[in-house]
Design a protein around this motif. Sequence first.
Motif, PDB file in Angstrom:
ATOM      1  N   CYS A  78       0.810  -1.217   0.000  1.00  0.00           N
ATOM      2  CA  CYS A  78       0.000   0.000   0.000  1.00  0.00           C
ATOM      3  C   CYS A  78       0.844   1.268   0.000  1.00  0.00           C
ATOM      4  CB  CYS A  78      -0.912  -0.004   1.217  1.00  0.00           C
ATOM      5  SG  CYS A  78       0.018   0.103   2.759  1.00  0.00           S
ATOM      6  N   ARG A  79       2.163   1.141   0.120  1.00  0.00           N
ATOM      7  CA  ARG A  79       3.103   2.263   0.117  1.00  0.00           C
ATOM      8  C   ARG A  79       2.912   3.205   1.295  1.00  0.00           C
ATOM      9  NH1 ARG A  79       6.168   1.873  -4.283  1.00  0.00           N
ATOM     10  NH2 ARG A  79       7.015   3.968  -4.044  1.00  0.00           N
ATOM     11  N   THR A  80       2.452   2.638   2.384  1.00  0.00           N
ATOM     12  CA  THR A  80       2.325   3.440   3.595  1.00  0.00           C
ATOM     13  C   THR A  80       3.633   3.417   4.380  1.00  0.00           C
ATOM     14  OG1 THR A  80      -0.017   2.969   3.775  1.00  0.00           O
ATOM     15  CG2 THR A  80       1.112   3.578   5.815  1.00  0.00           C
ATOM     16  N   HIS A  81       3.977   4.605   4.895  1.00  0.00           N
ATOM     17  CA  HIS A  81       5.082   4.692   5.849  1.00  0.00           C
ATOM     18  C   HIS A  81       4.508   4.511   7.232  1.00  0.00           C
ATOM     19  CE1 HIS A  81       8.333   6.442   3.267  1.00  0.00           C
ATOM     20  NE2 HIS A  81       7.291   6.571   2.469  1.00  0.00           N
ATOM     21  N   PHE A  82       5.131   3.690   8.026  1.00  0.00           N
ATOM     22  CA  PHE A  82       4.632   3.534   9.393  1.00  0.00           C
ATOM     23  C   PHE A  82       5.791   3.223  10.319  1.00  0.00           C
ATOM     24  CE2 PHE A  82       4.911  -1.093   9.646  1.00  0.00           C
ATOM     25  CZ  PHE A  82       4.919  -1.453   8.307  1.00  0.00           C
ATOM     26  N   GLN A  83       5.498   3.359  11.605  1.00  0.00           N
ATOM     27  CA  GLN A  83       6.515   3.076  12.603  1.00  0.00           C
ATOM     28  C   GLN A  83       6.129   1.828  13.379  1.00  0.00           C
ATOM     29  OE1 GLN A  83       7.155   6.404  15.163  1.00  0.00           O
ATOM     30  NE2 GLN A  83       8.492   7.396  13.665  1.00  0.00           N
ATOM     31  N   ILE A  84       7.143   1.227  13.947  1.00  0.00           N
ATOM     32  CA  ILE A  84       6.900   0.025  14.717  1.00  0.00           C
ATOM     33  C   ILE A  84       7.970  -0.034  15.785  1.00  0.00           C
ATOM     34  CG2 ILE A  84       8.376  -1.591  13.449  1.00  0.00           C
ATOM     35  CD1 ILE A  84       5.853  -3.386  13.357  1.00  0.00           C
ATOM     36  N   GLU A  85       7.689  -0.746  16.852  1.00  0.00           N
ATOM     37  CA  GLU A  85       8.755  -1.026  17.808  1.00  0.00           C
ATOM     38  C   GLU A  85       9.194  -2.459  17.611  1.00  0.00           C
ATOM     39  OE1 GLU A  85       8.606   2.061  21.454  1.00  0.00           O
ATOM     40  OE2 GLU A  85       7.694   0.119  21.800  1.00  0.00           O
ATOM     41  N   ARG A  86      10.485  -2.624  17.425  1.00  0.00           N
ATOM     42  CA  ARG A  86      11.020  -3.964  17.180  1.00  0.00           C
ATOM     43  C   ARG A  86      12.178  -4.195  18.132  1.00  0.00           C
ATOM     44  NH1 ARG A  86      15.309  -5.800  13.709  1.00  0.00           N
ATOM     45  NH2 ARG A  86      15.609  -3.607  13.230  1.00  0.00           N
ATOM     46  N   HIS A  87      12.269  -5.396  18.632  1.00  0.00           N
ATOM     47  CA  HIS A  87      13.418  -5.747  19.464  1.00  0.00           C
ATOM     48  C   HIS A  87      14.524  -6.215  18.529  1.00  0.00           C
ATOM     49  CE1 HIS A  87      15.949  -7.615  22.464  1.00  0.00           C
ATOM     50  NE2 HIS A  87      15.250  -6.984  23.391  1.00  0.00           N
TER      51      HIS A  87
END
Lengths: 431, 90, 948
Positions: free
Chosen positions: B61-70
């Motif tokens: 979908c070409r969305t920019h998003f943030q995530i928390e990753r270990h």
Amino acid sequence: MALRNHPAKYSAFGLVRRGLRKTNWPRVWREPDWKSSYDVIIIGGGVHGLATAYYLAANHGITNVAVLDKAYLGSGGSGRNTAIVRSNYLTPEGVAFYDRSLDLYNTMSVDLNLNVMFSERGHMTLAHTDSALRTMNWRAEVNKLQKIDSSVIGPDEIKKLAPSLDVSTNTRYPILGALYHPPGGTIRHDAVVWGYARGADAQGVDLHQKTEVLDILCEGGDGADGKGAGATVTGVRTRRGDISAPIVVNCTAGWASTIAGMAGVRLPITTHPLQAAVTEPVKAFLPTVVVSGSLHVYVSQTDRGELVFGASVDPVATYNMGGTLEFTEELAGHVLELMPGISKMRLLRQWAGLCDMTPDYSPVMGPTPVEGFYVDVGWGTYGFKAGPVSGEQMAACVANRATPDLIKPFELSRFTEGELVGEKGAAAVGH
Amino acid sequence: MLLVPCPNCGPRNAADLTYRGESHARPDPNTATREEWRTYLYLRDNPSGWLRESWYCSSGCRTHFQIERHTFTGELREPLLPGSKTGGES
Amino acid sequence: MKNRLPSRAGEQIDRSTILSFTWNGKKLEGFAGDTIASALVANGVTVLSRSMKYHRPRGLLTADYWDPNATVQVGDEPNVRAAHRRLEDGMVVSAQNVSPSLRFDVKAANGLVGRFLTAGFYYKTFMKPAALWPRYEKILATFAPGGKVDLNTPHGYHDKRYAHPDVVVAGAGPAGLAAAIAAAADGASVMLVEHEHEVGGHLLWGTDDDRATAAALRAEAEAAGVEILTNSTVTGRYEDNWVAIAQRSHPMAVERLIKARAKMLIVAAGTIERPYVFAGNDLPGVMTSGAVQRLIRMYGVKPGTRAVVLAANDSGAAAVAALDDAGVDVARVIGSGDRAALVKATGSSTRIRKVHMGDGTTENCDLLVTAVGWTAPTSLLNMAGDRPVYDPSAARFFPGTPPDNVLATGGITGDGTRDQLIEHGRATGRLAAGRAAVVCHRLQASTARAASVDGAEPSYPADERAALPRAPHPEMFRAATHGIVDYSEDVSSKDLFGAAAEGFDSVELIKRFTTATMGPSQGKLETVNTVAVLAEARGETIAEVGTTVWRPPYAPITLGALGGRVFEPVRVSAIQPWHEANGVTPILAGQWIRPEHYGDPAEEVRNTRTNVGITDVTPLGKLDLQGPDVPKLLSLLYTNKWMQLPVGGVRYGIMCAEDGVVLDDGVTGHLGDDHYLMTTTSSGAATVWNWIEMWLQTERPEWQVHVTPITTGLASINIAGPNSRALLGRLTDDIDLGPEAFAYMQVRTGTIAGIDDCITWRIGFTGELSYEIHVPSQHGLHVWNQLLEHGVDLGVQPFGLEAQRIMRLEKGHFIVGQDTDGLSKAPTTGMIPLLKLDKDDWAGKPEVAWVLDDDYPVVVAVQPTDPTVVPEEACQILRADTIDIVGRITSSRFSPTLGRSICLAQVSQEFSEPGTELTVLLVNGTRTTARVMEHHAHFDPEGTRLRG
């Protein structure tokens, strides 16, 4: 030489004598007693840390030195890399630096009295596009000025040097030429680690394995616990206890940011896995090291007959060395583009190491805003080949409390001053 | 291969997305000092642990998003669209 | 087939189908269902290979895939596992690692000097004289083991398969079969993967009742809808249960890679039997208890005539029973867990002859069978992050605590009767199905736009399985004598003791120093023995020493299967058929294939400058931008100003990254209200698209802009030359091409050659009067043909990329990435007037502002003093009489228009003033001089031609 008094000089004669008497060789290095204070503490028992210790002792007479490693010697990048050495870099500062390293590698077996099996088999970087070829020419021209044996060759000559390569125009990315560097080659990476370790130990350096550093002790700094800019280092806290020292050198890869963070120093580094793999052994057929930047692959065949492969770093920053399937898939696809005849060879093992990537594909070396805390980090994918010269220069840096000219371009301050090093242009796959 | 939960497309192979790395607030370009700007450009926390980072669903979908990753275990939590950003985003 | 036993129930061979093959050139026969190795042993072959270092003769050891002594060459395929690969008619099989032949091997002499060639001996010698090392190295390289690669081997058919099963079960012994059945019964989709050719595991060489059970389980699994893959291996478990399966049993593919996103993985890999370490343990005729049972019960092959059996467990007893069945004389059974009971074996070069006991007696025999314990192949669990735990009472490692989505069952977790294994498997299958249902629910629920998931999330089942018992087992690793630990690397326990004494005394260091566990068996047989010997040498326990990490793949997988089919699409324009039909020389430019020239680029330049030329510029990146905030976006991303560009106007711009480095450049036209067309460099198209979306979504989400990439939606043709207006005029009625009506740097939309909605802009990359037309792709070839057809009298000719490059260089236009590099900030381009520091904000502005106050390299036009000398691109520019680099030639050509060489160069500011004489080092090593020009344009610097 520093090793003249080593209890067990290595030689063919020694092998025969011990074979006849059926005696074992003595320990390659001591298991040192624990001490609470040193003149210099080096964190990281890889090639960089051990070479720094070795040259501190050999060149500067500083022997009250401890090398700390959280696992065993050579457990990080030093034992995980694909052991390629070369000096045909793009920038004059890069060339000068790596050429000194290659000099040290050339005489290392004699200097360290341990055969590091340097195999000067030649190093070939393939160009599949016009722009890659232009960069090869650029590198060749800079190299020529520095008297580095490095030149651009065409497909016919490539075929002669490595008959297994498909130099036809039938491939998706035909081979247009290559930068050929005869003095490049491979080396037995573990032997380099052991050679420096044995050499440092023989001069009195203490090698503490299984000694993880938990904190760096500082005083007088602006940040929490007296850390950060303006602080002075006083020692380290390890799992086995505190050690005091006026100088602490961070020679780690993979944990460089973590260790520097313990002193309140932020680095321009992100950590990415670099994966490698070997095949089952087959009889020798690939005499040179072959690198293709466009296809993100490098390959050489060891004396044991295995093909050793590497690629570029994984895009996602991670400290996990589990490796990925897609690495092996892309690798195999690209290798078969270069050498279609080896599709029945089998991949035997894959592994990963951690690489600390910097914005300009060049290391961070020398002093930091914390007095007495030095770094030799940010070595990306090219740390192994720079091990000897880094050790030599970091030893000089620490001993003289002044950054030698050869590593001046790599100081941490270049990032705030906006003086980045120009290797980025050619270092997409920098092996 | 990591499964990355795009807020729109759901869990997808990481290879379908583009990794953009550690998220940092962009300083005001007209007032930032050299040190502030270059800190934004170059310096990274690079933790071995939880990291707030940006992804881009480039093959979806070409969305920019943030995530928390270990960064060691690979665990993920809190995917966020840019509209609901906490702290800085770039 | 002198060692073939009479036909027996349960054997896997089909005696009615005789296959012939050759072994080292000698013609032999076997049966369908034989492995290569079983057929060889049936024919009386005892020596299958020579060892790596000492070239000692080696015979069958484990008679399965992991047998380190049974690696052979089959035709063009090296390193075939002869004890696993099934025999085929006409196979050409030969021994590897023999010089010159299996029976007579000159390198066996190394065995005589073996005491000097201790592990790692090469680190200690050959240092001096340094000049001789390369010669030693060549000799060492001849010891490389392995088969030969035939470089003419075809790539083969290698497609891949993606699968999304609920449960993958690795291993189809009784526990794995039961797990698969139970999971399927609970509604899970299940793939059951078996490394061997038949499912059943150790039941296959068990009793009649065992085999009947295996057959019943198989039938039950098939009925439950389990997908069974035999002769296939789960080679890796990666993040989030991304599971790799090498399928060797596909009817078409040589070997196929299956990539499965398994919701649950069940590891039911069974156990691998450990060899015993003692002097003579690598003599042909020394075998594991599993090996003799397989040979006798599965292949009807008699492994020897007189046997001694070391039986420290039930498998030893089972081997004795099998030997009895086969009529092998069992001379002695050492039924003891006492490691001193057996001392050593001795024999000839081809066979064991005698076993020496701890009580001083000896026994003549031609077969020594050892049953001394098991290794749990925990590789897949290791890959999931689990660390195995050693249990001294059972004398083996067991799984630790794998993650929730990986379960272990069967022999890898404990011992037990057949029924206990099956029950544990069933419980594991049910647990896996329950957890898979939860994972499935969560995956669906986490997709925001998916239809809402049915029902509530199922409860997550806890692991309440009763653990399998662990049978007590003596710790039997090494006798009192030294023997081989790693067969494929020729590493002995003596080597390990020596290495430990030298200080290579952690499991990783000893592995690296001696190469134990590094060879083709990758530790399957030798890791635990290595650890045990090291523990003994250090006086520590096995738990204290720990073990090495097993890395993927579990079993070797071909590069062909991994690489699969080459899938690198090539992009071509809609006009490509014409190019190909008209003698084009193509050039690869990124993903695109473009016309480089049609025979004579200099003539193409001349014709374009004299008459009119057309060129295919379709790869130019094209982005359709719509919305009220497009001007703000352009102002933010380009360094120059965009708020006032009127409809019908076109402007050139440079983009920077946030560090001020030039990212891309191109022209953007204002087509209509809130509607723009942006062009980018062809290689930068994807980057710029991403760049725009990143800014719009993360920094300026309130702006209303739609971005649509239309690069391949439009075919783009540049019409250049004095006659371009006349030519285009013949093909359009509704665009007024008059010099005032349609001035330089303007855009119009209209009909060309009958095609509506063609976008045309007047720009001048070549320096000529020129129009760039963007035509809906499907009409590109039509318009191209019309241009050629209607311009014959105007002298129209096509030109390629090379002519375009020459003309742009004549005009001094820089190319991003060629005349600039990864560190070139915007001022380096020399386009200072385009860097608008008075704009509020644009990407990279602070760095550009700072560098403008600083020293930076500059792109300048340069002409060599000798007009016939064309300095190669990349030639270095030096401070006169030194080797100090002050710049480099970034572009160079011979200009057919000017009749001289012309260049662009990047030089330090000190050398950038017009008129400066530069010293250029040519590739041939000579120096020449060149002069910095006043303008970037070598030709028509005032631009009168393009404005005409």
